[in-house]
Enzyme design. Structure first.
Site, PDB file in Angstrom:
ATOM      1  N   ARG A 109       6.635  43.164 -19.362  1.00 33.38           N
ATOM      2  CA  ARG A 109       6.770  44.313 -20.154  1.00 33.38           C
ATOM      3  C   ARG A 109       7.780  45.245 -19.632  1.00 33.38           C
ATOM      4  NH1 ARG A 109       2.155  47.997 -23.114  1.00 33.38           N
ATOM      5  NH2 ARG A 109       2.432  46.310 -24.611  1.00 33.38           N
ATOM      6  N   HIS A 136       8.031  43.514 -29.964  1.00 32.34           N
ATOM      7  CA  HIS A 136       6.811  43.185 -29.405  1.00 32.34           C
ATOM      8  C   HIS A 136       6.107  42.001 -30.066  1.00 32.34           C
ATOM      9  CE1 HIS A 136       3.103  44.065 -27.376  1.00 32.34           C
ATOM     10  NE2 HIS A 136       2.564  44.986 -28.026  1.00 32.34           N
ATOM     11  N   GLN A 139       2.127  41.194 -30.339  1.00 32.21           N
ATOM     12  CA  GLN A 139       1.283  42.061 -31.083  1.00 32.21           C
ATOM     13  C   GLN A 139       1.559  41.297 -32.542  1.00 32.21           C
ATOM     14  OE1 GLN A 139      -0.439  44.887 -30.363  1.00 32.21           O
ATOM     15  NE2 GLN A 139      -1.223  44.158 -32.342  1.00 32.21           N
ATOM     16  N   ASP A 225       2.785  52.891 -36.478  1.00 30.48           N
ATOM     17  CA  ASP A 225       2.822  52.826 -35.014  1.00 30.48           C
ATOM     18  C   ASP A 225       2.936  54.211 -34.519  1.00 30.48           C
ATOM     19  OD1 ASP A 225       2.796  52.285 -32.280  1.00 30.48           O
ATOM     20  OD2 ASP A 225       4.821  51.149 -32.357  1.00 30.48           O
ATOM     21  N   CYS A 265      -1.234  48.784 -34.060  1.00 26.95           N
ATOM     22  CA  CYS A 265      -0.992  47.811 -32.581  1.00 26.95           C
ATOM     23  C   CYS A 265      -1.903  48.834 -31.543  1.00 26.95           C
ATOM     24  CB  CYS A 265       0.382  47.770 -32.308  1.00 26.95           C
ATOM     25  SG  CYS A 265       1.294  49.057 -31.763  1.00 26.95           S
ATOM     26  N   ARG A 293      -5.304  39.542 -29.925  1.00 29.93           N
ATOM     27  CA  ARG A 293      -4.272  39.429 -29.027  1.00 29.93           C
ATOM     28  C   ARG A 293      -4.613  38.573 -27.845  1.00 29.93           C
ATOM     29  NH1 ARG A 293      -0.730  43.847 -27.587  1.00 29.93           N
ATOM     30  NH2 ARG A 293      -0.057  42.202 -26.171  1.00 29.93           N
TER      31      ARG A 293
HETATM   32  N1  NVA Z   1       5.943  51.061 -30.268  1.00 28.44           N
HETATM   33  C1  NVA Z   1       5.138  51.334 -29.240  1.00 28.44           C
HETATM   34  C2  NVA Z   1       4.135  50.374 -29.016  1.00 28.44           C
HETATM   35  C3  NVA Z   1       2.981  50.381 -28.073  1.00 28.44           C
HETATM   36  C4  NVA Z   1       2.090  48.974 -28.045  1.00 28.44           C
HETATM   37  C5  NVA Z   1       5.644  51.582 -27.765  1.00 28.44           C
HETATM   38  O1  NVA Z   1       6.621  50.528 -27.540  1.00 28.44           O
HETATM   39  O2  NVA Z   1       5.315  52.333 -26.951  1.00 28.44           O
HETATM   40  N1   CP Z   2      -0.825  47.127 -28.452  1.00 28.00           N
HETATM   41  C1   CP Z   2      -0.477  47.082 -27.355  1.00 28.00           C
HETATM   42  O1   CP Z   2       0.652  46.591 -26.739  1.00 28.00           O
HETATM   43  O2   CP Z   2      -1.093  47.785 -26.495  1.00 28.00           O
HETATM   44  P1   CP Z   2      -1.113  48.281 -25.027  1.00 28.00           P
HETATM   45  O3   CP Z   2       0.361  49.026 -24.915  1.00 28.00           O
HETATM   46  O4   CP Z   2      -2.331  48.861 -24.470  1.00 28.00           O
HETATM   47  O5   CP Z   2      -1.013  46.754 -24.201  1.00 28.00           O
END
Ligand code: NVA
Ligand code: CP
Length: 310
Positions: A109, A136, A139, A225, A265, A293
């Site tokens: 990540r 992502h 997800q 989101d 998500c 997930r």
């Molecule tokens: N769009 C959000 C998703 C978090 C799971 C982010 O990138 O922070």
């Molecule tokens: N939806 C998701 O990726 O959650 P986290 O940021 O908690 O991993």
């Protein structure tokens, strides 16, 4: 190809797999989930190790990958920017070369997609995108699996995206293109999703709407989101103003198909991108989505490490 470059199959964005590979993965995920629910041991990844690198916060991604790998008999190493040499400017290429000599699969990540791609290009083992600024895919893998569980198929369905044209929106676009459904997209001006950057081939797989209520009309799924994704916190105040009309509320859900699902998500901000009555209401499947997930990622790791089973 340069010596030492990667020959592994990676999962860096949704379009890395074909529709037929998704059909296989969803079948495997259903089998793996059923075994888990029946307390049946299934340990195809004994003696295999997953390395996870987190340069951003996580709850679901961390727990779903870690628990999933242990359940499959493997083990997990967790690294973050601050507790590894990545935070002290060791090149990502060197990090990839070292880590991939010691483990069997890597989940990352991070911020830029290019950083993930550089890691993958220098990795001897499969690399999975656990979220970047751009995409992502894990997800959306879980989200589509959840829709299939609930409604049987994604083909011909309408998914309404309300909110930021962010990593989730771009990944939904790729999924619509590959899996044969239509994405209705409504974002405030200046926060549009970039279909060309996402490499979308079927121009009829998405429709843009100015008004979020119009995007939701007859939708089978309504999803949103956070207004401010990780890494964009400096823009939070201006985003709060720009997104004020992009809160999924009961009126939007009423405009959708009567059986429409609400998805998110998570983490969610009740009262911002979604009303509490919607996310905590009867059409919401957010907890199944979060649980899934783990099941889809177990199928994904099995596929990337062992190939097709049977
Ligand atoms: N769009 C959000 C998703 C978090 C799971 C982010 O990138 O922070
Ligand atoms: N939806 C998701 O990726 O959650 P986290 O940021 O908690 O991993």
């Amino acid at each position: 190809m340069k010596p030492g470059m990667s020959l592994s199959k990676h999962y860096l964005q949704f379009r890395d797999f074909r529709a037929e590979e998704y059909a296989y993965l969803f079948e495997r995920a259903a089998i793996i989930k059923k075994r888990f629910k029946n307390y049946e041991k299934y340990t195809p990844l004994v003696d295999r190790t997953l390395a996870m690198i987190f340069e951003k916060a996580s709850t679901r991604t961390r727990v779903s990958f870690e628990a999933g790998m242990y359940q499959m008999g493997g083990s997990v190493v967790n690294l973050t920017t601050t507790d590894s040499q990545l935070g002290r400017a060791e090149p990502v290429e060197d990090t990839a070369r070292v880590i991939s000599r010691m483990v069997d699969i890597v989940m990352i990540r991070t911020f830029e997609q290019t950083k993930l791609e550089t890691f993958a290009a220098n990795s001897r083992v499969p690399v999975i995108n656990g979220l970047t600024n751009e995409y992502h895919p894990c997800q959306i893998l879980a989200d589509v699996f959840t829709c299939i569980e609930q409604r049987g198929t994604m083909e011909g369905k309408i998914v309404a995206w309300v909110g930021d044209g962010n990593n989730m929106a771009a990944t939904w676009l790729q999924a619509a293109d590959i899996l044969g459904f239509t994405l209705h997209v409504s974002t405030p001006g200046g926060y549009e999703v970039d279909a060309a950057a996402a490499g979308v081939k079927r121009s009829d797989c998405f429709r843009i709407f100015r008004d979020p209520l119009d995007a939701c009309r007859n939708a089978d799924v309504v999803t949103t989101d956070v207004w401010t994704s990780m890494g964009y916190e400096d823009e939070s105040a201006e985003r709060m103003k720009a997104f004020a009309d992009w809160c999924v509320d009961r009126e939007m859900m009423a405009a959708a198909h009567p059986d429409a699902l609400f998805m998110h998500c998570l983490p969610a901000h009740r009262g911002e991108e979604v009303e509490a009555e919607v996310i905590d209401g009867p059409q919401s499947v957010v907890w199944d989505e979060a649980e899934n997930r783990m099941h889809v990622q177990k199928a994904l790791m099995e596929y990337l490490v062992l190939g097709r089973i049977g």
